[in-house]
Design a protein around this motif. Sequence first.
Motif, PDB file in Angstrom:
ATOM      1  N   VAL A   1      -6.652   6.675  -6.598  1.00  0.00           N
ATOM      2  CA  VAL A   1      -5.668   7.433  -5.758  1.00  0.00           C
ATOM      3  C   VAL A   1      -5.649   6.792  -4.249  1.00  0.00           C
ATOM      4  CG1 VAL A   1      -5.496   9.479  -7.284  1.00  0.00           C
ATOM      5  CG2 VAL A   1      -7.218   9.356  -5.076  1.00  0.00           C
ATOM      6  N   VAL A   2      -4.713   7.213  -3.625  1.00  0.00           N
ATOM      7  CA  VAL A   2      -4.345   6.746  -2.396  1.00  0.00           C
ATOM      8  C   VAL A   2      -3.799   8.033  -1.405  1.00  0.00           C
ATOM      9  CG1 VAL A   2      -3.313   5.275  -0.417  1.00  0.00           C
ATOM     10  CG2 VAL A   2      -4.189   4.156  -2.685  1.00  0.00           C
ATOM     11  N   LEU A   3      -4.544   8.281  -0.410  1.00  0.00           N
ATOM     12  CA  LEU A   3      -4.157   9.609   0.233  1.00  0.00           C
ATOM     13  C   LEU A   3      -3.552   9.126   1.613  1.00  0.00           C
ATOM     14  CD1 LEU A   3      -4.185  12.578   0.834  1.00  0.00           C
ATOM     15  CD2 LEU A   3      -6.431  12.351   1.797  1.00  0.00           C
ATOM     16  N   SER A   4      -2.425   9.520   1.816  1.00  0.00           N
ATOM     17  CA  SER A   4      -1.693   9.000   3.103  1.00  0.00           C
ATOM     18  C   SER A   4      -2.378   9.640   4.290  1.00  0.00           C
ATOM     19  CB  SER A   4      -0.116   9.544   3.032  1.00  0.00           C
ATOM     20  OG  SER A   4      -0.255  10.990   3.266  1.00  0.00           O
ATOM     21  N   ASP A   5      -2.201   8.770   5.325  1.00  0.00           N
ATOM     22  CA  ASP A   5      -3.020   9.009   6.760  1.00  0.00           C
ATOM     23  C   ASP A   5      -2.778  10.501   7.172  1.00  0.00           C
ATOM     24  OD1 ASP A   5      -3.749   6.378   6.810  1.00  0.00           O
ATOM     25  OD2 ASP A   5      -2.257   5.746   8.158  1.00  0.00           O
ATOM     26  N   ASP A   6      -1.503  11.143   6.971  1.00  0.00           N
ATOM     27  CA  ASP A   6      -1.252  12.340   7.445  1.00  0.00           C
ATOM     28  C   ASP A   6      -1.503  13.400   6.189  1.00  0.00           C
ATOM     29  OD1 ASP A   6       0.679  12.044   5.532  1.00  0.00           O
ATOM     30  OD2 ASP A   6       2.426  12.389   6.658  1.00  0.00           O
ATOM     31  N   ARG A   7      -2.287  12.945   5.140  1.00  0.00           N
ATOM     32  CA  ARG A   7      -2.826  13.752   4.018  1.00  0.00           C
ATOM     33  C   ARG A   7      -1.646  14.581   3.404  1.00  0.00           C
ATOM     34  NH1 ARG A   7      -7.228  18.209   5.096  1.00  0.00           N
ATOM     35  NH2 ARG A   7      -5.698  19.670   4.289  1.00  0.00           N
ATOM     36  N   ALA A   8      -0.404  13.962   3.470  1.00  0.00           N
ATOM     37  CA  ALA A   8       0.625  14.819   3.019  1.00  0.00           C
ATOM     38  C   ALA A   8       0.913  14.412   1.451  1.00  0.00           C
ATOM     39  CB  ALA A   8       1.848  14.599   3.821  1.00  0.00           C
ATOM     40  N   THR A   9       0.676  13.150   1.230  1.00  0.00           N
ATOM     41  CA  THR A   9       1.043  12.695  -0.269  1.00  0.00           C
ATOM     42  C   THR A   9      -0.227  11.953  -0.779  1.00  0.00           C
ATOM     43  OG1 THR A   9       1.909  10.346   0.761  1.00  0.00           O
ATOM     44  CG2 THR A   9       3.441  12.324   0.519  1.00  0.00           C
ATOM     45  N   LEU A  10      -0.289  12.169  -2.032  1.00  0.00           N
ATOM     46  CA  LEU A  10      -1.249  11.449  -2.835  1.00  0.00           C
ATOM     47  C   LEU A  10      -0.588  10.292  -3.663  1.00  0.00           C
ATOM     48  CD1 LEU A  10      -4.512  11.309  -3.044  1.00  0.00           C
ATOM     49  CD2 LEU A  10      -3.671  12.788  -5.456  1.00  0.00           C
ATOM     50  N   GLN A  11      -0.956   9.058  -3.784  1.00  0.00           N
ATOM     51  CA  GLN A  11      -0.304   8.092  -4.688  1.00  0.00           C
ATOM     52  C   GLN A  11      -1.318   7.614  -5.817  1.00  0.00           C
ATOM     53  OE1 GLN A  11       1.513   4.517  -2.971  1.00  0.00           O
ATOM     54  NE2 GLN A  11       3.312   5.901  -1.768  1.00  0.00           N
ATOM     55  N   PHE A  12      -0.812   7.449  -6.950  1.00  0.00           N
ATOM     56  CA  PHE A  12      -1.444   6.797  -7.939  1.00  0.00           C
ATOM     57  C   PHE A  12      -0.611   6.115  -8.947  1.00  0.00           C
ATOM     58  CE2 PHE A  12      -0.101  10.999  -8.787  1.00  0.00           C
ATOM     59  CZ  PHE A  12       0.312  11.138 -10.010  1.00  0.00           C
ATOM     60  N   HIS A  13      -1.401   5.454  -9.910  1.00  0.00           N
ATOM     61  CA  HIS A  13      -0.483   4.641 -11.009  1.00  0.00           C
ATOM     62  C   HIS A  13      -1.257   4.854 -12.197  1.00  0.00           C
ATOM     63  CE1 HIS A  13      -3.296   1.560  -9.672  1.00  0.00           C
ATOM     64  NE2 HIS A  13      -3.468   1.253 -11.044  1.00  0.00           N
ATOM     65  N   LEU A  14      -0.444   4.802 -13.331  1.00  0.00           N
ATOM     66  CA  LEU A  14      -0.762   5.025 -14.782  1.00  0.00           C
ATOM     67  C   LEU A  14      -0.381   3.970 -15.488  1.00  0.00           C
ATOM     68  CD1 LEU A  14      -0.073   8.814 -15.045  1.00  0.00           C
ATOM     69  CD2 LEU A  14      -2.094   7.759 -14.262  1.00  0.00           C
ATOM     70  N   ALA A  15      -0.992   3.627 -16.582  1.00  0.00           N
ATOM     71  CA  ALA A  15      -0.414   2.696 -17.635  1.00  0.00           C
ATOM     72  C   ALA A  15       0.997   3.185 -18.288  1.00  0.00           C
ATOM     73  CB  ALA A  15      -1.463   2.522 -18.834  1.00  0.00           C
TER      74      ALA A  15
ATOM     75  N   ASP B   1       9.296   2.989  -6.692  1.00  0.00           N
ATOM     76  CA  ASP B   1       9.861   1.766  -7.020  1.00  0.00           C
ATOM     77  C   ASP B   1       8.947   0.613  -6.792  1.00  0.00           C
ATOM     78  OD1 ASP B   1       9.636   0.894  -4.294  1.00  0.00           O
ATOM     79  OD2 ASP B   1      11.581   1.670  -3.784  1.00  0.00           O
ATOM     80  N   GLY B   2       9.300  -0.575  -7.370  1.00  0.00           N
ATOM     81  CA  GLY B   2       8.418  -1.614  -7.407  1.00  0.00           C
ATOM     82  C   GLY B   2       7.793  -1.842  -6.428  1.00  0.00           C
ATOM     83  N   ALA B   3       8.571  -2.148  -5.119  1.00  0.00           N
ATOM     84  CA  ALA B   3       8.016  -2.520  -3.816  1.00  0.00           C
ATOM     85  C   ALA B   3       7.003  -1.320  -3.441  1.00  0.00           C
ATOM     86  CB  ALA B   3       9.083  -2.333  -2.606  1.00  0.00           C
ATOM     87  N   GLU B   4       7.162  -0.138  -3.929  1.00  0.00           N
ATOM     88  CA  GLU B   4       6.247   1.156  -3.073  1.00  0.00           C
ATOM     89  C   GLU B   4       4.959   0.819  -4.225  1.00  0.00           C
ATOM     90  OE1 GLU B   4       8.730   4.662  -1.821  1.00  0.00           O
ATOM     91  OE2 GLU B   4       9.217   4.344  -3.710  1.00  0.00           O
ATOM     92  N   LEU B   5       5.162   0.532  -5.390  1.00  0.00           N
ATOM     93  CA  LEU B   5       4.029   0.449  -6.165  1.00  0.00           C
ATOM     94  C   LEU B   5       3.018  -0.881  -5.931  1.00  0.00           C
ATOM     95  CD1 LEU B   5       2.394   0.722  -8.831  1.00  0.00           C
ATOM     96  CD2 LEU B   5       4.045  -0.583 -10.170  1.00  0.00           C
ATOM     97  N   VAL B   6       3.868  -1.836  -5.312  1.00  0.00           N
ATOM     98  CA  VAL B   6       3.072  -3.221  -5.032  1.00  0.00           C
ATOM     99  C   VAL B   6       2.071  -2.791  -3.626  1.00  0.00           C
ATOM    100  CG1 VAL B   6       3.207  -5.489  -4.172  1.00  0.00           C
ATOM    101  CG2 VAL B   6       4.533  -4.918  -6.101  1.00  0.00           C
ATOM    102  N   ALA B   7       2.979  -2.025  -2.707  1.00  0.00           N
ATOM    103  CA  ALA B   7       2.134  -1.650  -1.688  1.00  0.00           C
ATOM    104  C   ALA B   7       0.805  -0.729  -1.792  1.00  0.00           C
ATOM    105  CB  ALA B   7       3.116  -0.901  -0.585  1.00  0.00           C
TER     106      ALA B   7
END
Length: 202
Positions: free
Chosen positions: A42-56, A110-116
């Motif tokens: 997981v990736v927590l945003s700098d402002d701790r407002a969002t949590l990103q992750f990816h799954l198969a 989207d694809g660009a956000e996933l790569v980021a």
Amino acid sequence: MHPNSAFRPRQDDLAELLVREIGFAAIFASTPDGPRVAHAPVVLSDDRATLQFHLARGNALTRHLSGASALAVVQGPDAYVSASWYTDADQVPTWNYVAIEMEGVARKLDGAELVAQLDTLSAAHEARIGAHPPWTRAKMNPALFSKMTGAIVGFEMRIAAWRPTIKLSQNKSADERERVIAGGRGERPWRARAVDATPWRR
């Protein structure tokens, strides 16, 4: 979250720190097939407002997460606590643990956000292990990287609620906490109580 308020961290940034340091979570959501869970970095945003992750992409959760309410749980250290470690005989065994729950609605990236997200993850963890030089996707064949990212789905959960539990015997006296620490280290603190309770064995 444990109902005892003694186990809720007083420091506002402690839960955030643990999420960043551990960096791995179980993601829960309800689906038409019943409750499901997946495990992901997981990736927590700098402002701790969002949590990103990816799954198969083949994970059953990926078909149901977008727009759904999800629960992410970051699990920290845990350990059994023997009742024999306490000086008071009228105790029961328990379990000490650290867990951070975050709840919110997930959206598909989207694809660009996933790569980021992948770039952020690899940069953070390559730095953590001290890789020289650190791995980056620039080392890969772009077509192969694109094919591999096509096999995963990225998500972002907007965190609506934080529910941390830091259960480390805070409801016990300082002396009892020291005995629990000693017990966890294998120092057998219960021996002192056994000797004190049966002085005729000396």
